[in-house]
Design an enzyme around this catalytic site. Structure first.
Site, short mmCIF file in Angstrom:
data_model
loop_
_atom_site.label_atom_id
_atom_site.label_comp_id
_atom_site.label_asym_id
_atom_site.label_seq_id
_atom_site.Cartn_x
_atom_site.Cartn_y
_atom_site.Cartn_z
N ASN A 117 -12.70 2.26 3.10
CA ASN A 117 -13.72 1.59 2.40
C ASN A 117 -15.07 1.23 3.23
O ASN A 117 -15.03 1.73 4.38
CB ASN A 117 -13.37 0.20 1.73
CG ASN A 117 -13.04 -0.72 2.39
OD1 ASN A 117 -13.31 -1.03 3.47
ND2 ASN A 117 -12.13 -1.60 1.79
N ASP A 132 -5.75 1.90 -3.85
CA ASP A 132 -4.41 2.68 -3.65
C ASP A 132 -4.22 4.07 -4.54
O ASP A 132 -3.81 4.96 -4.57
CB ASP A 132 -3.15 1.85 -3.83
CG ASP A 132 -3.12 0.76 -2.62
OD1 ASP A 132 -3.67 1.13 -1.51
OD2 ASP A 132 -2.45 -0.20 -2.80
N GLU A 191 -0.21 -0.97 6.78
CA GLU A 191 0.50 -2.26 6.72
C GLU A 191 1.84 -2.17 7.46
O GLU A 191 2.58 -3.04 7.42
CB GLU A 191 0.50 -2.51 5.32
CG GLU A 191 -0.69 -2.68 4.66
CD GLU A 191 -0.53 -3.32 3.25
OE1 GLU A 191 -1.39 -4.28 2.61
OE2 GLU A 191 0.52 -2.77 2.55
N LYS A 198 0.75 -1.26 -0.11
CA LYS A 198 -0.14 -0.10 -0.14
C LYS A 198 0.94 1.31 0.14
O LYS A 198 0.73 2.19 -0.85
CB LYS A 198 -1.12 -0.04 1.25
CG LYS A 198 -2.27 -0.99 0.97
CD LYS A 198 -3.16 -0.87 2.14
CE LYS A 198 -4.43 -1.57 1.79
NZ LYS A 198 -5.26 -1.06 0.78
#
Length: 282
Positions: free
Chosen positions: A176, A230, A135, A40
């Site tokens: 999201n 992304d 991440e 990411k």
């Protein structure tokens, strides 16, 4: 020209495009294999660079051949990699991705060197604008936000518990629908902008819990949605830093995400500024 710092993950994506995604315990044959740079942090850095920003990336890779593959597109895209360190004890991060003919995917990540990154790898001062994701170890993300001196955007993906301080420090939170459900009302407690992506339905922006803009993506033929999120993150940050109005910024980011879904792989699919602008013009 917009200058950005991205602190985040760097992976090598190993992608199997299969006739369909497997069920639990099932083996699906007939897949085609490909390898692409990913992660990411790396994806969002390259996305912003291809859209015209000057970008520096801070992260970690292993001392292995996979690192060269993982960094190749970033180097070609003129992303500043002086902040990327080599971890001699851990392998470069790897994402194992299965994609079906509709573009839906399943992803398993072996974080490797990304999770070896510590607070000591961060600069004492971080001049904004800054993009972060989850991440890396959460402690690193929270420390980076605390040290940032300017605009901070946090893509709260993958969803994980974070401090109120991080949510409150962010000028922009990007999630999201699943991540929005995970965080709930906490997303709007900090007073910054919140953008929720809605897949094929586009995206919506909130300010202080109130909807201020909504956009739908252009119609495209989806091939692989792996890099779409992304691409959206890089695009929304670039657009807002260029002082586009909320509705125009969302439209720009939705177009970038849509274009990324039309090509296989994460970084190979990230669109240029010219491509996004051409799609918006119709």
């Amino acid at each position: 020209m917009t200058r950005l710092t991205v602190i985040g993950s760097i992976n090598l994506d190993i992608v199997a495009t299969a006739p369909r995604l497997p069920l639990a315990g099932e083996t699906v044959t007939g897949a085609a294999l490909a390898r692409h740079p990913g992660g990411k942090g790396a994806n969002q850095a390259l996305a912003a660079a291809r859209l015209g920003a000057t970008v520096s990336l801070i992260g970690r890779v292993g001392a292995d051949a996979m690192a060269d593959e993982a960094l190749a597109s970033l180097r070609a895209g003129a992303v500043d990699l002086t902040g990327v360190r080599v971890d001699r004890e851990r392998a470069t991060g790897v994402a194992l991705i299965a994609v079906d003919p509709t573009g839906e995917n399943q992803i398993v990540v072996a974080a490797g060197a990304n999770h070896g990154m510590g607070v000591g790898d961060l600069p004492a001062r971080i001049e904004g604008p800054l993009i972060l994701q989850l991440e890396l170890p959460v402690a690193v993300v929270e420390a980076a936000a605390a040290r940032a001196e300017g605009f901070v955007a946090v893509n709260l993906a993958p969803a994980a518990p974070v401090s109120e301080a991080l949510l409150g420090r962010a000028d922009l939170l990007i999630v999201n629908e699943g991540e929005a459900a995970f965080y709930g009302d906490a997303l709007h407690a900090g007073g910054g902008r919140v953008v929720v992506t809605l897949g094929a339905a586009g995206a919506v922006m909130f300010e202080k819990g109130r909807e201020v803009a909504r956009a739908a993506p252009p119609r495209v033929e989806v091939v692989d949605a792996t890099g779409a999120g992304d691409a959206f993150v890089g695009a929304i940050v670039v657009a807002l830093r260029e002082r586009l109005a909320p509705d125009a910024a969302l439209a720009f980011a939705c177009a970038a995400g849509a274009l990324a879904a039309t090509r296989p792989g994460a970084q190979p699919s990230l669109p240029s500024r010219a491509e996004v602008e051409a799609l918006l013009l119709g």
